[in-house]
Design an enzyme around this catalytic site. Structure first.
Site, PDB file in Angstrom:
ATOM      1  CG  ASP A  59      -1.502   0.934   1.144  1.00 28.89           C
ATOM      2  OD1 ASP A  59      -2.604   1.597   0.361  1.00 28.89           O
ATOM      3  OD2 ASP A  59      -2.518   1.632   1.978  1.00 28.89           O
ATOM      4  CB  ILE A  69     -11.393  -0.725   4.713  1.00 25.75           C
ATOM      5  CG1 ILE A  69     -13.014  -0.728   3.101  1.00 25.75           C
ATOM      6  CG2 ILE A  69     -11.610  -0.853   6.234  1.00 25.75           C
ATOM      7  CD1 ILE A  69     -13.654  -1.138   3.133  1.00 25.75           C
TER       8      ILE A  69
HETATM    9  O1  G3H Z   1      -2.826   4.574   4.001  1.00 25.80           O
HETATM   10  C1  G3H Z   1      -2.707   4.909   4.696  1.00 25.80           C
HETATM   11  C2  G3H Z   1      -3.403   3.217   5.618  1.00 25.80           C
HETATM   12  O2  G3H Z   1      -4.236   3.732   6.297  1.00 25.80           O
HETATM   13  C3  G3H Z   1      -1.544   2.849   6.083  1.00 25.80           C
HETATM   14  O3  G3H Z   1      -1.551   3.788   7.470  1.00 25.80           O
HETATM   15  O4  G3H Z   1       0.790   4.500   6.916  1.00 25.80           O
HETATM   16  O5  G3H Z   1      -0.133   4.407   9.260  1.00 25.80           O
HETATM   17  O6  G3H Z   1      -0.359   2.510   7.712  1.00 25.80           O
HETATM   18  P1  G3H Z   1      -0.358   3.749   8.044  1.00 25.80           P
HETATM   19  P1  13P Z   2      -9.474   4.833   5.582  1.00 28.11           P
HETATM   20  O1  13P Z   2      -8.430   5.414   6.607  1.00 28.11           O
HETATM   21  O2  13P Z   2     -10.452   4.993   5.352  1.00 28.11           O
HETATM   22  O3  13P Z   2      -9.332   3.252   5.890  1.00 28.11           O
HETATM   23  O4  13P Z   2      -8.301   4.304   4.439  1.00 28.11           O
HETATM   24  C1  13P Z   2      -7.588   3.575   3.780  1.00 28.11           C
HETATM   25  C2  13P Z   2      -5.886   3.266   2.455  1.00 28.11           C
HETATM   26  O5  13P Z   2      -6.823   3.782   2.123  1.00 28.11           O
HETATM   27  C3  13P Z   2      -4.991   2.699   2.903  1.00 28.11           C
HETATM   28  O6  13P Z   2      -4.013   2.729   1.899  1.00 28.11           O
HETATM   29 ZN    ZN Z   3      -4.011   5.177   0.854  1.00 26.49          ZN
END
Ligand code: G3H
Ligand code: 13P
Ligand code: ZN
Length: 307
Positions: free
Chosen positions: A82, A253
């Protein structure tokens, strides 16, 4: 069953007018909760790992936890990076066995986003790894990069971007944002813009980030037991259903998982203040993840029974 590519999952989702949930994972309990929901619902799954999650858990732990998760199931499961910020992190997870990566050049000038995405595509495709890219910018915080205002995706630019980069799926900005506070007033998504993009890119899988619905029951539960989560408001489930029926094949999510776990643990500590065995509070927290993910699969994404 080994990890799979999202290719077939997305083709079926597009044709069927439903979406696959991409759930962020950081530890064993989250992975187990999501997997249990997928097994119960016979749903395909995408488990995704942010740079922050990779730093927290370590890539090897995540990969070994995923191997364990897949030992007892024949569900199709994708392991996805991600918000990959650069080429190196994408290469590292490709080498580690991820089946899908996101290269997020959305903060870069257009031509630089194209050049970076092309570089990742050239590394990923010979290994059969899927590449998601992003065009437009979401408001909110993603991996320590914070942007106050969103820049909605330009439909004509999206066509040019996909053609010139060869990316396999595209995350678009139509009004969603990361985190728990997505809207100050009435929730609103630019679904007309989504329909325009879908019309210009037929059969092409789109991705919605920042798509938690922020269930108020979790916010209220967390706050009733000592939390201070203010102004929390997510994307209404009805809007997510509309997006899923209109070319959005992947719905991200993370926030809802955090809320489900935290609210449940806060309540547990209140109800049983003498407990100090982590298993005592992580068990209901894991169940809460499972129940929340099952609800999404069944009632929002529409992918029950699609495995
Ligand atoms: O894109 C955001 C996701 O919720 C990941 O969050 O970078 O705090 O793990 P994080
Ligand atoms: P939310 O913060 O809405 O759960 O989105 C998560 C997300 O886009 C992770 O890449
Ligand atoms: Zn995201």
């Amino acid at each position: 069953m080994p990890l799979v590519s999202p290719k077939e999952m997305f083709a079926k989702a597009y044709a069927g007018g439903y979406a696959i949930g991409a759930f962020n994972v950081n530890n064993m309990e989250i992975i187990q909760g999501i997997m249990a929901a997928g097994v119960q619902e016979r749903s395909p799954l995408i488990l995704q790992v942010s740079a922050g999650a990779r730093k927290y858990a370590g890539q090897n732990y995540i990969i070994k936890l995923m191997e364990a998760a897949l030992m007892d199931t024949d569900l199709p499961v994708v392991l996805h990076l991600d918000h990959g910020q650069n080429f190196e992190i994408c290469k590292q997870v490709i080498d580690g066995g991820f089946t899908s990566v996101m290269i997020d050049g959305s903060h870069l000038p257009y031509e630089e986003n194209i050049a970076l995405t092309r570089e990742v595509v050239a590394c990923a495709h010979p290994k059969g790894v899927w590449v998601e890219a992003e065009l437009g910018r979401l408001a909110g915080v993603e991996d320590e990069v914070s942007s106050e205002h969103s820049i909605y995706t330009d439909p004509a630019q999206a066509v040019d971007f996909v053609k010139r980069t060869g990316c396999d799926s595209l995350a678009i900005a139509i009004g969603t944002s990361h985190g728990a506070c997505k809207f100050k007033g009435e929730p609103k998504l630019d679904l007309d813009r989504l329909h325009t993009i879908t019309g210009l890119l037929p059969q092409y899988p789109l991705v919605l980030h920042g798509a938690s619905s922020v269930p108020q029951e979790f916010v209220e539960m967390a706050n009733a037991y000592g939390g201070e989560i203010a102004g929390a408001r997510g994307v209404p489930e009805s809007m997510l259903r509309q997006a899923a029926a209109s070319g959005v094949c992947k719905i991200n999510i993370d926030t809802d998982i955090r809320l489900a776990m935290t609210a449940t643990i806060r309540k547990h500590f209140h109800d049983k203040p003498a407990d100090f065995d982590p298993r005592a509070y992580l068990t209901p927290a894991r169940d809460a993840v499972k129940n929340m993910v099952s609800h999404k699969i069944k009632n929002v994404l529409g992918c029950s029974g699609k495995a």
